[in-house]
Design a protein around this motif. Structure first.
Motif, PDB file in Angstrom:
ATOM      1  N   GLY A 700      -1.675 -12.906   2.530  1.00 20.63           N
ATOM      2  CA  GLY A 700      -1.441 -11.979   1.431  1.00 20.63           C
ATOM      3  C   GLY A 700       0.015 -12.009   1.004  1.00 20.63           C
ATOM      4  N   LYS A 701       0.557 -10.840   0.671  1.00 22.91           N
ATOM      5  CA  LYS A 701       1.976 -10.750   0.313  1.00 22.91           C
ATOM      6  C   LYS A 701       2.795 -10.666   1.606  1.00 22.91           C
ATOM      7  CE  LYS A 701       3.525  -7.942  -2.994  1.00 22.91           C
ATOM      8  NZ  LYS A 701       4.029  -6.688  -3.654  1.00 22.91           N
ATOM      9  N   VAL A 702       3.734 -11.611   1.750  1.00 25.59           N
ATOM     10  CA  VAL A 702       4.546 -11.704   2.960  1.00 25.59           C
ATOM     11  C   VAL A 702       6.014 -11.540   2.595  1.00 25.59           C
ATOM     12  CG1 VAL A 702       5.274 -13.179   4.880  1.00 25.59           C
ATOM     13  CG2 VAL A 702       2.882 -13.202   4.118  1.00 25.59           C
ATOM     14  N   ALA A 703       6.705 -10.703   3.332  1.00 21.11           N
ATOM     15  CA  ALA A 703       8.153 -10.547   3.166  1.00 21.11           C
ATOM     16  C   ALA A 703       8.841 -11.023   4.435  1.00 21.11           C
ATOM     17  CB  ALA A 703       8.518  -9.088   2.892  1.00 21.11           C
ATOM     18  N   PHE A 704       9.913 -11.781   4.267  1.00 26.41           N
ATOM     19  CA  PHE A 704      10.690 -12.287   5.402  1.00 26.41           C
ATOM     20  C   PHE A 704      12.141 -11.886   5.204  1.00 26.41           C
ATOM     21  CE2 PHE A 704      13.062 -16.107   7.161  1.00 26.41           C
ATOM     22  CZ  PHE A 704      13.087 -15.618   8.470  1.00 26.41           C
ATOM     23  N   SER A 705      12.696 -11.179   6.174  1.00 27.85           N
ATOM     24  CA  SER A 705      14.029 -10.588   6.007  1.00 27.85           C
ATOM     25  C   SER A 705      15.171 -11.576   6.169  1.00 27.85           C
ATOM     26  CB  SER A 705      14.220  -9.463   7.033  1.00 27.85           C
ATOM     27  OG  SER A 705      14.308 -10.001   8.347  1.00 27.85           O
ATOM     28  N   GLY A 706      14.950 -12.687   6.910  1.00 28.01           N
ATOM     29  CA  GLY A 706      16.103 -13.473   7.322  1.00 28.01           C
ATOM     30  C   GLY A 706      16.952 -12.624   8.245  1.00 28.01           C
TER      31      GLY A 706
END
Length: 854
Positions: A700-706
């Motif tokens: 789905g929608k994925v967020a990756f912060s680093g």
């Protein structure tokens, strides 16, 4: 002290290049080759990073120097620790002197003298530069690193020697090859180092390590077999080739090396010394050093004893050759090399050595071959090896007889343990039957490979060959790390049981049985989120640095922040699942995009190996590389040294895909990966730092912060995300460190997930030396699935909830296993020796930091 060579790696999937450590008489070490994973292997084998003063590179391709940038940065950090410790000693000594002066005492007492001596010794050590010796182009490579690691390099003096080089007694200065004479080879206390440069035609990748390059190495070895073995012609032609860089992009520079010990002292006759009445103690040392001594006899008279009366005649030093021979053209040049020809023996030389009449001639003791089978098994190569004499020990690294043995034993044991908790979420990164090891222990001669008329021993990780003392010369088979035995597996299972982790995991499996979605169809089964590394910047035995592989339902994948060792970890993971060579090749080609969040080295040093290896397999199909500008500046310079990078990627700068802009390659990303959007958000960490939001993935929608401090901006941009992957570098009680280094704590990462209203969150990028799991605030969690990532963890949309529920089982085990352990046990000894806390070291921007940003 024992002088020896140690095999750091034979060239495996996860440590791609063969690598050696040569230990000199003073304990200083020379590292030969520095591929990805080098620092982890050094830590694994409890070798001191600080004792390595020289790095000798055989090649400038990614396999042989992929770990060099990280090695320089960590060496720089260690150097800073020594400087801080010396300054602290100096301040203490000054305070003591001032106190004593006030009290009217002599400021030059014994304590201060000792402190001054210690300071002087530490100062001498910390100011020793790192010597890097490599092929022509080494300076260009190190210079290109300035785009992302200039701060670290300014703290560590570095001398770079390229091409023809000979160490001398004048600060190891470079000597013109045409003026090199025997009398110039003056030892500097350890080995005399001599490089033997050559040029060769660039084929497909590195033909040495057949274990590493799935789909590439076998072809290269085949090519080597079919190459012409015609000599290049006159010696002058070779000299001309080496005197100036090639204008052809198909030619590469390489180095072989000769390492020669100082003169070997004769044996000290303690019995004779006692007969002469020499008192034990300092006089023995002076005699061993070749000095004459005088001492008082019981009758009051003085007696003079010369060293030759109690010390046998010494002998000339011995040489170790590291032969990097990737092609037949390179072999022809090595055969014509005068330094190697000087060490070849005639029949008369052999007879003289047997009689002991040849003590003043430097002889070859051991030859380590980084040579493909097709060349090494040829009659010409066999005759050449024989020409150095019958007593030379030959060791092969990277050939077909060297089995694919991971040097990261601690991480493998960790993975086997977690696999007992859940086989699907925690796969073992090697096959169950052998775990990547042969089920046998090396005995001297048992693994010998017949190569013509000679016996060649296949290398093993940490195999040691003793050079001096001569009474112990030869292979030390006890140094080889043993295979992971069934008994060790049983011990791991016992620990799991005693910690009650097995019972807890069984209970979770029973409760969730049937609730985990099986997947809608075969395509859904392809969805995968694998972690190749879950640690932060400082190397660790238990965790590799950052790396995430996300595969979509169509089988294509994107990599997020591929740190050093990412490709090796993937190969180890895939082959552990018993995927065949064709499947692994497809996996590599199906990597369609890479995202790099910021320029810190631990988030992108795996790039060059990935790009080169993929480009070998699918040269007309570049992937999309989304990264900050400094990454492209570096790659654009390195491509001049590594042509295999050319055409391997399509550039998308992070600045061109910031939230509000349309990603320039969104159509291609949609076609290959099924993405509907892919944009980034600036975050607070260092210059050019971004989090990324990817919609339309198999999760789905994925967020990756680093890497970043908690970002409200990212939380709003990814509102309603199905999955958040967030860094959690520090535990909650280390809030001050998190603020100082612009990272997040576990609690802060969960707060971001709460603001984002994310369904699930995976925490990664941990700073602990041991894989502990922090307690979390249940009030923040709510109904979210919260997963603590581990190396080789493999998540799927249908098992996220199960992975979250297994967290408590893992916490129970690691609390039992590592409770009370000092988190700094795993560091290089220099940091511990100087008694600097991790907080003190981190307080100095330099390790993966940019000036005026942190």
């Amino acid at each position: 002290m024992t002088t020896s060579l140690r095999v750091l790696s034979v060239g495996s999937r996860d440590f791609c290049s063969p690598a050696l450590l040569l230990v000199g008489p003073t304990g200083r070490k020379i590292l030969v080759n520095c591929g990805e994973g080098c620092q982890r292997a050094i830590l694994e084998y409890k070798q001191s990073l600080r004792s390595i003063g020289h790095v000798a590179l055989c090649s400038l391709n990614a396999h042989y120097l992929g770990g060099l940038p990280g090695f320089i940065l960590t060496s720089s950090d260690t150097n800073t620790a020594a400087i801080n410790a010396a300054l602290e000693h100096k301040a203490i000594a000054a305070a003591n002197r001032e106190k004593q002066q006030r009290q009217g005492k002599n400021s030059k007492n014994n304590n201060n003298t000792r402190a001054s001596s210690t300071l002087k010794t530490e100062g001498n050590k910390m100011h020793q530069p790192l010597e890097i010796i490599g092929p022509i182009g080494t300076k260009k490579f190190v210079h290109a690193l300035r785009h992302f690691m200039h701060r670290g390099m300014t703290k560590l003096p570095i001398n770079i020697r390229e091409g023809a080089y000979l160490s001398t007694d004048t600060l190891n200065s470079t000597v013109d090859a045409s003026k090199m004479k025997k009398q110039d080879t003056v030892a500097t206390g350890d080995f005399v180092i001599r490089s033997i440069p050559f040029m060769y035609e660039d084929e497909n990748d590195d033909p040495i390590s057949n274990n590493d390059n799935i789909g590439g190495a076998s072809e290269s070895i085949s090519n080597s077999r079919s190459q012409s073995t015609q000599p290049l012609g006159k010696k002058a032609r070779i000299d001309d080739m080496l005197s100036s860089p090639s204008t052809s992009t198909t030619m590469k520079h390489g180095n072989s090396f000769l390492f020669t010990t100082p003169r070997i002292p004769g044996k000290f006759d303690a019995k004779r010394a006692k007969e002469l009445g020499i008192p034990r103690g300092p006089l023995y040392k002076e005699l061993k050093d070749g000095k004459s001594v005088s001492f008082e006899l019981p009758d009051g008279s003085m007696k003079l004893v010369h060293a030759k009366e109690v010390v046998a005649a010494g002998s000339a030093g011995i040489s170790v050759a590291v032969i990097y021979c990737p092609t037949n053209d390179a072999f022809e040049q090595l055969r014509q090399s005068p330094p190697l020809q000087d060490l070849q023996q005639s029949k008369e030389d052999v007879l003289a050595e047997i009689r002991g009449d040849n003590n003043e001639r430097v002889t070859m003791e051991c030859m380590v071959h980084m040579t493909p089978d097709g060349i090494m098994k040829s009659e010409e190569y066999d005759v050449w090896m024989q020409s150095f004499g019958p007593h030379v020990q030959h060791i092969s690294l990277g050939g077909s007889k060297c089995f694919d043995e991971s040097p990261f034993r601690s991480a493998t044991l960790d993975a086997i343990t977690r696999n007992m908790i859940d086989e699907d979420i925690f796969p073992v990164p090697c096959s169950h039957d052998t775990d990547g090891y042969r089920e046998e222990i090396i005995n001297e001669g048992s693994d010998d490979e017949t190569c013509g008329h000679l016996k060649v021993i296949p290398g093993r990780n940490m195999m040691e060959y003793v050079l001096v003392p001569r009474t112990k010369r030869g292979l030390n088979s006890s140094s080889v790390r043993q295979v992971i035995s069934q008994q060790e597996r049983e011990e791991l299972k016992r620990e799991l049981s005693e910690s009650q982790a097995l019972d807890a995991s069984s209970k979770v499996h029973n409760e969730l049985n049937g609730l985990c979605l099986p997947g809608d169809n075969d395509k859904r089964q392809l969805a995968e989120l694998s972690f190749t590394g879950t640690g932060s910047a400082i190397p660790c035995k238990h965790r590799n640095v950052n790396g995430i592989y996300m595969r979509m339902n169509n089988g294509n994948a994107i990599l997020l922040d591929p740190g050093e060792g990412t490709m090796g970890q993937l190969l180890r993971l895939w082959t552990g699942q018993k995927e065949d060579e064709s499947s692994v090749q497809n996996r590599i080609c199906n990597i369609r995009a890479i995202w790099v969040s910021h320029p810190h080295a631990d988030h992108h040093l795996g790039l060059i190996r990935i790009l080169c290896q993929r480009n070998d397999l699918c040269p007309d199909d570049p992937l999309i590389l989304m990264a900050p500008p400094p990454i492209f500046y570096f790659l654009e310079e390195y491509v001049e040294l590594e042509p295999r990078l050319r055409g391997s990627y399509v550039k998308v700068s992070s600045t061109d895909m910031v939230h509000g802009k349309i990603n320039p390659q969104i159509e291609k990303l949609s076609e290959d990966l099924g993405l509907s959007s892919c944009f980034c958000v600036p975050v607070s960490h260092c210059q050019h730092s971004y989090g990324v939001v990817i919609d339309g993935t198999s999760f789905g929608k994925v967020a990756f912060s680093g890497d970043c401090r908690p970002s409200t901006r990212l939380a709003l941009a990814a509102k309603g995300a199905n999955l958040l992957i967030h860094e959690a570098t520090f535990e909650d009680e280390l809030q001050e460190d998190a603020v100082l280094k612009r990272h997040s704590t576990v609690g802060e990462a969960l707060e971001v997930a709460k603001k984002m209203d994310a369904d699930s969150v995976v925490l990664t990028h941990f700073s602990q030396r041991y894989p502990r799991i922090s307690k979390i605030d249940e009030s923040v969690c709510g109904s979210k699935s919260i997963v603590f990532a581990f190396d080789f963890m493999m998540l799927k949309p249908e098992n996220l909830k199960l992975a979250s529920k297994l967290t408590e089982s893992l916490r129970m085990y690691y609390t039992y296993k590592f409770e009370g352990k000092d988190s700094d046990d795993d560091k290089d000894d220099a940091s511990v020796k100087n008694e600097l806390s991790s907080k003190e070291i981190l307080s100095t921007p330099g390790l993966f930091a940019v000036k005026d940003v942190l």
